[in-house]
Write a protein that holds these residues in place. Structure first.
Motif, PDB file in Angstrom:
ATOM      1  N   PHE A  46     -37.716  18.582 105.154  1.00  0.00           N
ATOM      2  CA  PHE A  46     -37.716  19.872 105.092  1.00  0.00           C
ATOM      3  C   PHE A  46     -37.893  19.846 106.414  1.00  0.00           C
ATOM      4  CE2 PHE A  46     -40.696  22.892 106.617  1.00  0.00           C
ATOM      5  CZ  PHE A  46     -39.929  24.173 106.572  1.00  0.00           C
ATOM      6  N   LEU A  65     -45.485  20.439  97.433  1.00  0.00           N
ATOM      7  CA  LEU A  65     -43.759  20.618  97.544  1.00  0.00           C
ATOM      8  C   LEU A  65     -43.811  18.768  98.090  1.00  0.00           C
ATOM      9  CD1 LEU A  65     -42.746  21.501 100.525  1.00  0.00           C
ATOM     10  CD2 LEU A  65     -43.500  23.494  99.768  1.00  0.00           C
ATOM     11  N   THR A  66     -44.742  18.721  99.195  1.00  0.00           N
ATOM     12  CA  THR A  66     -43.748  17.057  99.776  1.00  0.00           C
ATOM     13  C   THR A  66     -44.080  15.630  99.314  1.00  0.00           C
ATOM     14  OG1 THR A  66     -46.151  16.506 101.098  1.00  0.00           O
ATOM     15  CG2 THR A  66     -44.186  18.270 101.948  1.00  0.00           C
ATOM     16  N   VAL A  83     -39.335  16.076 100.453  1.00  0.00           N
ATOM     17  CA  VAL A  83     -39.430  17.290 100.061  1.00  0.00           C
ATOM     18  C   VAL A  83     -39.493  16.563  98.034  1.00  0.00           C
ATOM     19  CG1 VAL A  83     -38.895  19.978  98.823  1.00  0.00           C
ATOM     20  CG2 VAL A  83     -38.718  19.186 101.337  1.00  0.00           C
ATOM     21  N   TYR A  87     -39.247  20.982  93.769  1.00  0.00           N
ATOM     22  CA  TYR A  87     -39.389  21.798  94.293  1.00  0.00           C
ATOM     23  C   TYR A  87     -37.452  22.286  95.008  1.00  0.00           C
ATOM     24  CZ  TYR A  87     -44.136  21.674  93.306  1.00  0.00           C
ATOM     25  OH  TYR A  87     -45.404  21.715  92.339  1.00  0.00           O
ATOM     26  N   ARG A  92     -38.707  26.335  94.103  1.00  0.00           N
ATOM     27  CA  ARG A  92     -37.944  26.593  95.814  1.00  0.00           C
ATOM     28  C   ARG A  92     -39.079  27.746  96.181  1.00  0.00           C
ATOM     29  NH1 ARG A  92     -33.068  26.044  94.003  1.00  0.00           N
ATOM     30  NH2 ARG A  92     -32.987  28.156  94.621  1.00  0.00           N
ATOM     31  N   LEU A  95     -41.282  26.321  98.562  1.00  0.00           N
ATOM     32  CA  LEU A  95     -40.434  25.780  99.461  1.00  0.00           C
ATOM     33  C   LEU A  95     -39.874  26.535 100.268  1.00  0.00           C
ATOM     34  CD1 LEU A  95     -38.697  23.372 100.981  1.00  0.00           C
ATOM     35  CD2 LEU A  95     -37.220  23.207  99.568  1.00  0.00           C
TER      36      LEU A  95
END
Length: 173
Positions: A46, A65-66, A83, A87, A92, A95
């Motif tokens: 991302f 989320l990472t 990511v 996610y 999602r 995200l």
């Protein structure tokens, strides 16, 4: 999904416009679109550029989320992270929140993690998405620009073009 219009600008460059809603990447309608790309590419990144606002839960959600934070510049005005797989489909919504915090957001789907360093270098130098797609192999890019109801997609020369991985009527079903 009949409110969507798909425009093929080039074989490697398309746009999707929603005439009824602001595009929201957490909507389940995007699963059908993301599935073929994630089947081809195991690495998802991302990028956020120009943070619109800094919510209280920014760091908590980012940590959730990472998988790896690769770049943070100018007080989070530019962010580039890998990511976690979960996610992309299951979580999602998280995200999508981070996506909405930035004026410009992009998801990079990369086939070969050996290209990660090259991708990161280009992101850090603020090279355009079109140029990145020409330089990095095995890449699909989904991004938003200034129009909140349009998603743009580009891909590198060496991956299946959009017309070969999607039926022309995928968005009408």
């Amino acid at each position: 999904m009949s409110s969507l219009e798909l425009v093929v600008h080039r074989e490697d460059y398309i746009s999707i416009k929603d005439y009824e809603n602001k595009l929201d990447i957490k909507d389940r309608k995007w699963d059908k679109f993301l599935s073929p790309i994630t089947a081809l590419c195991s690495n998802v990144y991302f990028e956020g550029y120009r943070l619109n606002y800094f919510p209280d839960d920014y760091y908590d959600l980012l940590e959730l989320l990472t998988e790896d934070v690769l770049l943070v510049k100018d007080g989070c005005m530019q962010l580039f992270v890998k990511v976690k797989d979960a996610y992309i489909f299951i979580g999602r919504g998280s995200l999508a929140s981070v996506w909405d915090w930035y004026e410009y957001s992009a998801l990079f789907f990369l086939k070969n993690s050996d290209e990660e360093k090259k991708l990161l270098d280009l992101i850090e130098r603020k090279v355009s998405i079109t140029q990145i797609a020409r330089i990095v192999s095995g890449l699909y890019i989904l991004y938003k620009g200034i129009e909140q109801n349009v998603l743009w997609l580009e891909c590198s020369y060496d991956v299946p073009a959009f017309g070969t991985i999607y039926s022309p009527d995928w968005f009408k079903e």
